[in-house]
Design a protein around this motif. Structure first.
Motif, PDB file in Angstrom:
ATOM      1  N   ILE A 165      -1.238  12.057   1.659  1.00  0.00           N
ATOM      2  CA  ILE A 165      -1.951  11.530   0.496  1.00  0.00           C
ATOM      3  C   ILE A 165      -3.286  12.249   0.320  1.00  0.00           C
ATOM      4  O   ILE A 165      -3.633  12.700  -0.778  1.00  0.00           O
TER       5      ILE A 165
ATOM      6  N   ASP B 206       8.037   1.543  -9.340  1.00  0.00           N
ATOM      7  CA  ASP B 206       7.245   2.772  -9.170  1.00  0.00           C
ATOM      8  C   ASP B 206       8.059   3.855  -8.473  1.00  0.00           C
ATOM      9  O   ASP B 206       8.775   3.596  -7.501  1.00  0.00           O
TER      10      ASP B 206
ATOM     11  N   VAL C 266       0.979  13.730  -3.021  1.00  0.00           N
ATOM     12  CA  VAL C 266       1.678  12.517  -3.443  1.00  0.00           C
ATOM     13  C   VAL C 266       1.418  12.234  -4.921  1.00  0.00           C
ATOM     14  O   VAL C 266       0.295  12.343  -5.402  1.00  0.00           O
TER      15      VAL C 266
ATOM     16  N   ARG D  95       0.836  -1.198   0.000  1.00  0.00           N
ATOM     17  CA  ARG D  95       0.000   0.000   0.000  1.00  0.00           C
ATOM     18  C   ARG D  95       0.873   1.251   0.000  1.00  0.00           C
ATOM     19  O   ARG D  95       1.939   1.298   0.613  1.00  0.00           O
ATOM     20  N   LEU D  96       0.379   2.284  -0.666  1.00  0.00           N
ATOM     21  CA  LEU D  96       1.117   3.535  -0.782  1.00  0.00           C
ATOM     22  C   LEU D  96       1.426   4.136   0.581  1.00  0.00           C
ATOM     23  O   LEU D  96       2.558   4.570   0.843  1.00  0.00           O
ATOM     24  N   ASP D  97       0.434   4.176   1.484  1.00  0.00           N
ATOM     25  CA  ASP D  97       0.665   4.792   2.793  1.00  0.00           C
ATOM     26  C   ASP D  97       1.696   4.027   3.609  1.00  0.00           C
ATOM     27  O   ASP D  97       2.490   4.615   4.345  1.00  0.00           O
TER      28      ASP D  97
ATOM     29  N   VAL E 222       2.523   9.179  -7.934  1.00  0.00           N
ATOM     30  CA  VAL E 222       3.163   7.915  -8.278  1.00  0.00           C
ATOM     31  C   VAL E 222       3.418   7.935  -9.779  1.00  0.00           C
ATOM     32  O   VAL E 222       2.489   8.100 -10.573  1.00  0.00           O
TER      33      VAL E 222
ATOM     34  N   VAL F 207       7.754   7.313  -6.361  1.00  0.00           N
ATOM     35  CA  VAL F 207       6.802   8.023  -5.501  1.00  0.00           C
ATOM     36  C   VAL F 207       7.418   9.342  -5.067  1.00  0.00           C
ATOM     37  O   VAL F 207       8.550   9.375  -4.579  1.00  0.00           O
TER      38      VAL F 207
ATOM     39  N   GLU G 262      -1.890   0.260  -4.620  1.00  0.00           N
ATOM     40  CA  GLU G 262      -0.851  -0.767  -4.541  1.00  0.00           C
ATOM     41  C   GLU G 262       0.327  -0.410  -5.447  1.00  0.00           C
ATOM     42  O   GLU G 262       0.156  -0.215  -6.658  1.00  0.00           O
ATOM     43  N   LEU G 263       1.509  -0.337  -4.844  1.00  0.00           N
ATOM     44  CA  LEU G 263       2.711  -0.046  -5.618  1.00  0.00           C
ATOM     45  C   LEU G 263       3.211  -1.295  -6.333  1.00  0.00           C
ATOM     46  O   LEU G 263       2.976  -2.416  -5.889  1.00  0.00           O
TER      47      LEU G 263
END
Length: 261
Positions: A206, A229, A211, A186-188, A213, A231, A224-225
């Motif tokens: 976020i 990727d 943010v 997850r991004l967070d 990506v 960021v 979902e990364l």
């Protein structure tokens, strides 16, 4: 005249990008109506992708990308009638070289000094860090202003001069490498681990639209990364998830992260 410009940008949700693409449409209109060459400001890769999706819908224009280097991150788009030819020697970008007391200075120091002159980010292309000099690529319409007014970066005295575009070379990437275990992709979660932020703080950046990506704004913490990727988090920096090594015995994911300085 372009009728119903909204049809070309209705799918874009981010307000800033809507404004950027309106400017691209304005450029296209000038090229079609007045048969003049037009150039955008510097765009990031996501903005270039959006702009090209619009440009490719017009049959009587051509365009080229130019950022000084083939692999440049930030580029301008030069738009012209399809019956014309365009030579990159006429491109409205200017490469500059900074020398002097530059040891220990980082990308953000050079960018900050340029912005401190009152120049907007859109007029600045890539900033290429090397051991003995730093090359910056800017719009030619503000290059003289920079040449005559940029005397310091941070508190350090510097010298600046024009260089030939063919003297540009890839910059050195400076980063800290982090091997860590994440509960998920997850991004967070990745932001918390990379910048040592609490989960609430990572959620807030976020939700506050800070943010991106792969240069595209993302507002979903559960995004979902994937491996590779990039960021960026405004106010903190950026990192790339360069490797996903696999699951640990405790069902966490072992990953490699490069945090750029």
């Amino acid at each position: 005249m372009i009728n119903n410009k909204e049809q070309y940008i209705y799918h874009i949700k981010d307000k800033n990008e809507v404004m950027n693409m309106r400017r691209v449409l304005d450029k296209i209109e000038i090229v079609e109506d007045k048969h003049m060459v037009q150039a955008t400001d510097f765009l990031d890769p996501y903005e270039v992708k959006l702009a090209k999706s619009i440009l490719n819908r017009f049959g009587h224009i051509s365009y080229v990308e130019d950022g000084g280097l083939f692999n440049a991150e930030r580029k301008i788009l030069i738009i012209y009638p399809d019956y014309m030819e365009f030579d990159l020697e006429e491109s409205p970008i200017a490469p500059l070289s900074i020398r002097g007391n530059i040891e220990g200075l980082k990308h953000k120091d050079f960018l900050g000094s340029l912005l401190g002159l009152g120049i907007t980010r859109e007029k600045i292309g890539d900033i290429l860090i090397h051991e003995d000099n730093v090359q910056i690529i800017v719009s030619s319409d503000i290059s003289d202003y920079i040449l005559f007014n940029l005397r310091k970066v941070g508190n350090n005295n510097i010298n600046i001069e024009y260089i030939n575009r063919y003297d540009l070379k890839e910059g050195i990437e400076i980063y800290k490498e982090l091997i860590t275990n994440l509960s998920s992709l997850r991004l967070d979660v990745a932001i918390s681990s990379s910048f040592n932020l609490s989960r609430n703080d990572s959620l807030n950046v976020i939700k506050n639209c800070k943010v991106k990506v792969n240069w595209e704004p993302v507002k979903k913490p559960f995004f979902e990364l994937k491996e590779g990727d990039l960021v960026s988090v405004r106010g903190h920096g950026r990192f790339v998830l360069y490797s996903i090594f696999g699951a640990t015995k405790k069902d966490r994911l072992k990953v490699g992260i490069r945090i750029f300085k």
